[in-house]
Enzyme design. Structure first.
Site, PDB file in Angstrom:
ATOM      1  N   ASN A  83      78.022  38.746  24.236  1.00  0.00           N
ATOM      2  CA  ASN A  83      79.356  38.710  23.654  1.00  0.00           C
ATOM      3  C   ASN A  83      79.979  40.108  23.708  1.00  0.00           C
ATOM      4  O   ASN A  83      79.464  41.000  24.360  1.00  0.00           O
ATOM      5  CB  ASN A  83      79.259  38.170  22.216  1.00  0.00           C
ATOM      6  CG  ASN A  83      80.488  37.394  21.810  1.00  0.00           C
ATOM      7  OD1 ASN A  83      81.609  37.785  22.120  1.00  0.00           O
ATOM      8  ND2 ASN A  83      80.281  36.297  21.107  1.00  0.00           N
ATOM      9  N   HIS A 113      65.448  61.815  21.047  1.00  0.00           N
ATOM     10  CA  HIS A 113      65.564  63.259  20.892  1.00  0.00           C
ATOM     11  C   HIS A 113      64.426  63.718  19.996  1.00  0.00           C
ATOM     12  O   HIS A 113      64.055  63.032  19.036  1.00  0.00           O
ATOM     13  CB  HIS A 113      66.920  63.639  20.294  1.00  0.00           C
ATOM     14  CG  HIS A 113      68.070  63.238  21.158  1.00  0.00           C
ATOM     15  ND1 HIS A 113      68.470  63.967  22.256  1.00  0.00           N
ATOM     16  CD2 HIS A 113      68.878  62.161  21.109  1.00  0.00           C
ATOM     17  CE1 HIS A 113      69.484  63.370  22.828  1.00  0.00           C
ATOM     18  NE2 HIS A 113      69.758  62.255  22.158  1.00  0.00           N
ATOM     19  N   THR A 172      63.036  48.954  15.162  1.00  0.00           N
ATOM     20  CA  THR A 172      62.385  50.241  15.410  1.00  0.00           C
ATOM     21  C   THR A 172      60.930  50.082  15.847  1.00  0.00           C
ATOM     22  O   THR A 172      60.290  51.065  16.205  1.00  0.00           O
ATOM     23  CB  THR A 172      62.406  51.109  14.132  1.00  0.00           C
ATOM     24  OG1 THR A 172      61.734  50.409  13.091  1.00  0.00           O
ATOM     25  CG2 THR A 172      63.839  51.417  13.716  1.00  0.00           C
ATOM     26  N   ARG A 187      62.046  43.569  10.277  1.00  0.00           N
ATOM     27  CA  ARG A 187      60.681  43.113  10.015  1.00  0.00           C
ATOM     28  C   ARG A 187      60.648  41.593  10.161  1.00  0.00           C
ATOM     29  O   ARG A 187      61.672  40.916  10.040  1.00  0.00           O
ATOM     30  CB  ARG A 187      60.216  43.542   8.632  1.00  0.00           C
ATOM     31  CG  ARG A 187      61.034  42.992   7.503  1.00  0.00           C
ATOM     32  CD  ARG A 187      60.546  43.481   6.138  1.00  0.00           C
ATOM     33  NE  ARG A 187      61.408  42.994   5.080  1.00  0.00           N
ATOM     34  CZ  ARG A 187      61.405  41.763   4.585  1.00  0.00           C
ATOM     35  NH1 ARG A 187      60.569  40.866   5.060  1.00  0.00           N
ATOM     36  NH2 ARG A 187      62.227  41.419   3.615  1.00  0.00           N
ATOM     37  N   LYS A 190      59.909  35.121   9.178  1.00  0.00           N
ATOM     38  CA  LYS A 190      59.172  33.857   9.244  1.00  0.00           C
ATOM     39  C   LYS A 190      59.008  33.430  10.705  1.00  0.00           C
ATOM     40  O   LYS A 190      59.741  33.905  11.581  1.00  0.00           O
ATOM     41  CB  LYS A 190      59.916  32.763   8.476  1.00  0.00           C
ATOM     42  CG  LYS A 190      61.298  32.428   9.046  1.00  0.00           C
ATOM     43  CD  LYS A 190      61.993  31.365   8.224  1.00  0.00           C
ATOM     44  CE  LYS A 190      63.346  31.019   8.857  1.00  0.00           C
ATOM     45  NZ  LYS A 190      64.021  29.958   8.112  1.00  0.00           N
TER      46      LYS A 190
END
Length: 194
Positions: A83, A113, A172, A187, A190
């Site tokens: 999109n 960096h 991350t 995280r 489910k």
């Protein structure tokens, strides 16, 4: 080893290198041309995409606008949809599987960096040119994934096939296959029921 090879392999490199500057300039120009076209300009849009993303499937669609750093380091599978406002900073390889969908404002960011200011701050090279070294980490997104609106994926992340990333997430670390994951940092919430 030249700067392009250093960049792709995840080593510290100089992004001001002439070859890299030329490749980025070409990709940025192609993005601008693409972004000026309407959906109805299908033939022109696909011609630009094929030049910008030469190692990707021909079965891809970007709503636009798009922002892609190099293009030649991005590999997109079949039946891809993105999109508005997709950003791909591909200093390291970005692999996107088949049947993947992106919501609005998805960003894939491979540049990194140093946390150490001694490496991060600009410095003079041997020719007295100011440079700022960086490095990158690859991103891999498996088949059948959906990244909802405003998702950011950081370098070094792998998202397993069949997973869904919730809106506004910052990914991350790796996400396993067939899960719903969300949050900042992202995280697992489910499993995705089949």
């Amino acid at each position: 080893m030249n700067e392009r090879r250093k960049m792709i392999s995840g080593e510290l490199y100089n992004p001001a290198d002439e070859e890299l500057y030329t490749l980025r300039t070409k990709a940025h120009r192609l993005c601008i041309l693409y972004n000026r076209l309407f959906d109805t300009d299908e033939e022109e849009r696909y011609k630009i995409l094929y030049e910008l993303l030469p190692y990707s499937s021909r079965d891809i669609y970007f709503q636009g606008p798009i922002y892609i750093d190099y293009g030649i380091n991005t590999f997109i599978g079949r039946n891809f949809y993105a999109n508005f406002n997709t950003t791909i900073l591909d200093v390291c390889p970005v692999h996107i599987g088949d049947n993947v969908m992106f919501g609005t404002n998805v960003s894939l960011l491979t540049p990194m960096h140093s946390l150490r200011w001694q490496e991060r701050n600009p410095k003079l090279d041997d020719d007295d040119n100011m440079i700022q070294l960086e490095y990158g980490k690859p991103i891999t997104i498996g088949d059948n994934c959906w990244l909802a609106s405003n998702v950011t994926v950081n370098g070094g992340v792998k998202i397993g096939s069949g997973s869904v990333i919730g809106a506004g997430s910052v990914v991350t670390r790796d996400i396993p296959r067939d899960v719903f994951a969300a949050g900042v940092p992202c995280r697992v919430i489910k499993p995705v029921q089949s």
